[in-house]
Design an enzyme around this catalytic site. Structure first.
Site, mmCIF file in Angstrom:
data_model
loop_
_atom_site.group_PDB
_atom_site.id
_atom_site.type_symbol
_atom_site.label_atom_id
_atom_site.label_comp_id
_atom_site.label_asym_id
_atom_site.label_seq_id
_atom_site.Cartn_x
_atom_site.Cartn_y
_atom_site.Cartn_z
ATOM 1 N N LYS A 180 0.862 -1.188 0.020
ATOM 2 C CA LYS A 180 0.188 0.298 0.196
ATOM 3 C C LYS A 180 0.890 1.308 0.027
ATOM 4 O O LYS A 180 1.953 1.366 0.793
ATOM 5 C CB LYS A 180 -0.801 -0.072 1.355
ATOM 6 N N SER A 199 -9.222 3.192 2.605
ATOM 7 C CA SER A 199 -8.144 3.639 1.841
ATOM 8 C C SER A 199 -7.259 2.612 1.155
ATOM 9 O O SER A 199 -6.596 2.793 0.123
ATOM 10 C CB SER A 199 -7.313 4.644 2.492
ATOM 11 N N SER A 201 -9.940 1.019 7.197
ATOM 12 C CA SER A 201 -9.534 1.146 5.855
ATOM 13 C C SER A 201 -8.819 -0.236 5.417
ATOM 14 O O SER A 201 -8.391 -0.670 4.243
ATOM 15 C CB SER A 201 -8.379 2.283 5.609
#
Length: 496
Positions: free
Chosen positions: A102, A176, A200
């Protein structure tokens, strides 16, 4: 190396290098456990595996936008090194496993953009999580997209575009960690790292039919980030099964499941004892819960009863948890913005979040932290009566991929509260929570439930999660309906 310019960068045009014909689709969805087993049995080389996935990324990801950048040449070199190590007798636990990172976590020499064009300096070294993955033998394939400053529960930004859900490309994969979720769900990598400050990890898991564990702080390292978002953010993974997450924890976790030193994968494979489980569909924020979401929770509750657990409806003592949690969240965004190289490049909505966060003074932040400590005492009493809590993960099916594109900060904040009212409290309380697939509904989209446990009970969450997987036949999860060109076909209008 990434140049940090506008737009999404792809460098995945690699020669398949002898990847076995006819096995690409099976490899793509084999998961962590399946891929490691194939590598261990020498059914294919790590280079063949990585080349196959790079070719798949090249074919599919232009439409999905899961990756911000792909390290094709470097990944192939790392895979060849893994093959040489295996030939020499090396038995690292993740040797040759392709993973995605990520883009809020550092990869040495690359920008950690956090979804913004306001970052110009590459990371000097790997984050501790990435370092541990590499030390265990994993091959880093690339970095996945995030919304700007990881602020919202969808994955789109002015700098890097819109990330779309493999189950239906007009829908969001959540956020996210939406890029990581899209990459795993589409079979571009077996696993990806993720982070969770208000949901997230769990929100993208719910949107993409994946497993997402939000651990309590101190299980997965966040260094060099210290106390990110004032303690709300933790790191973890997005995977296809509970067993896959356990294998990754074996390689990176700071503690064992029960302090005995045994492996997470060993502990999670054990059947849980009969438990007393609370079920609630009452949201933490005022929101309407979709009937199909309630149905999914009831279906899981019924399976738990059938498995021998005592299941009761019980209202968790939320109180006013959401308000201090949101104060910590907004202040965290503002603090992140203050550390940017070129904050003037932030998009309008993010600047709105930053203004809201700057309005949270230190004394209010201190009160929010004190509120979390006091609220944990209420939940200690709740969890003295129940071993686990089951809730929805999200209140609705995945919203449109561009649902909040162009909207202001306050409007986006209120809208997210309507869709994601079940997650932020567990960050505020620092309790472990697991998003678990609950099957595919009649609209062709995933549904998910959330399991919550007392601190230190991640292994119990995962044992129950694995038990539910087996009961629902989800240990070999369904695959998204990718068309022959690799792109998910729309099921129906995303706003319908």
């Amino acid at each position: 190396m990434s140049d940090g310019g506008a737009g999404r960068e792809h460098r995945a045009s690699a020669d398949p290098g002898g990847a076995q014909s006819g096995t690409g689709e099976e490899l793509a969805f084999a998961g962590v456990r399946g891929v490691l087993a194939a590598l261990s049995r020498r059914e294919l080389s790590a280079r063949e595996l990585v080349a196959t996935l790079l070719a798949r990324i090249e074919r599919i990801d232009g439409e999905l936008g899961a990756f911000r950048c792909v390290f094709a040449e470097r990944a192939l070199a790392e895979a060849e090194q893994a093959d040489a190590r295996r030939a020499a007798g090396d038995e690292r636990p993740l040797l040759g496993l392709p993973v995605a990172i990520k883009d809020d976590q550092d990869v040495a020499g690359e920008l950690t953009t956090r979804g913004t064009l306001a970052v110009t300096r590459p990371a000097a070294r790997d984050s501790e999580l990435v370092r541990r993955l590499r030390a265990a033998g994993a091959v880093v394939v690339g970095k996945t997209n995030v919304p700007e400053l990881t602020a919202i529960g969808a994955t789109e930004s002015l700098g890097f575009g819109v990330t779309r859900n493999p189950w239906e490309r007009e829908r969001t994969p959540g956020g996210s960690s939406g890029g990581s979720a899209a990459a795993v769900a589409a079979g571009l990598v077996p696993a990806a790292t993720a982070s969770d400050g208000a949901g997230s990890i769990r929100i993208p898991a719910a949107c993409c039919h994946l497993v997402g564990l939000k651990p309590a702080r101190g299980l997965v390292p966040t260094a060099p980030a210290e106390n990110p978002w004032n303690g709300l953010i933790v790191y973890g993974f997005l995977t296809r099964t509970v067993a896959d997450t356990a294998l990754l924890l074996d390689a990176v976790a700071d503690r064992s499941p029960d302090g005995s030193g045994r492996a997470w994968s060993e502990a999670v494979a054990e059947r849980p004892p009969r438990l007393r489980i609370a079920v609630s569909t009452r949201p933490q924020l005022p929101a309407l819960v979709d009937a199909s979401v309630r149905d999914a929770v009831e279906r899981i509750a019924g399976e738990l009863r059938r498995l021998g657990h005592t299941v009761e409806r019980a209202a968790p003592p939320y109180g006013l948890l959401a308000l201090p949690a949101i104060a910590r969240y907004l202040r965290g965004i503002a603090d992140d913005a203050a550390a940017l190289d070129l904050p003037a490049r932030l998009q309008r909505r993010t600047r709105g979040f930053v203004r809201l966060g700057r309005a949270v003074p230190d004394r209010v932040l201190d009160r929010a932290l004190a509120h979390a400590a006091a609220s944990r005492e209420r939940f200690d009493e709740f969890f003295s009566r129940y071993d686990l809590l089951v809730t929805p993960t999200v209140a609705r099916p995945p919203v449109a991929a561009t649902e909040w594109e162009g909207t202001g900060a306050l409007r986006t904040l209120f809208a997210m509260g309507q869709v994601y009212p079940f997650t932020i409290a567990w960050n505020h309380l620092d309790l472990p929570a697991l998003a678990l697939p609950a099957g595919i509904a009649g609209d062709g989209l995933p549904r998910s439930v959330q399991l919550v446990a007392p601190r230190g009970a991640e292994s119990l969450l995962m044992r129950v999660g694995a038990e539910i997987e087996a009961a629902l036949g989800l240990a070999d999860p369904p695959r998204p309906p990718l068309a022959e060109d690799g792109v998910a076909a729309p099921v129906r209008a995303a706003r319908g």
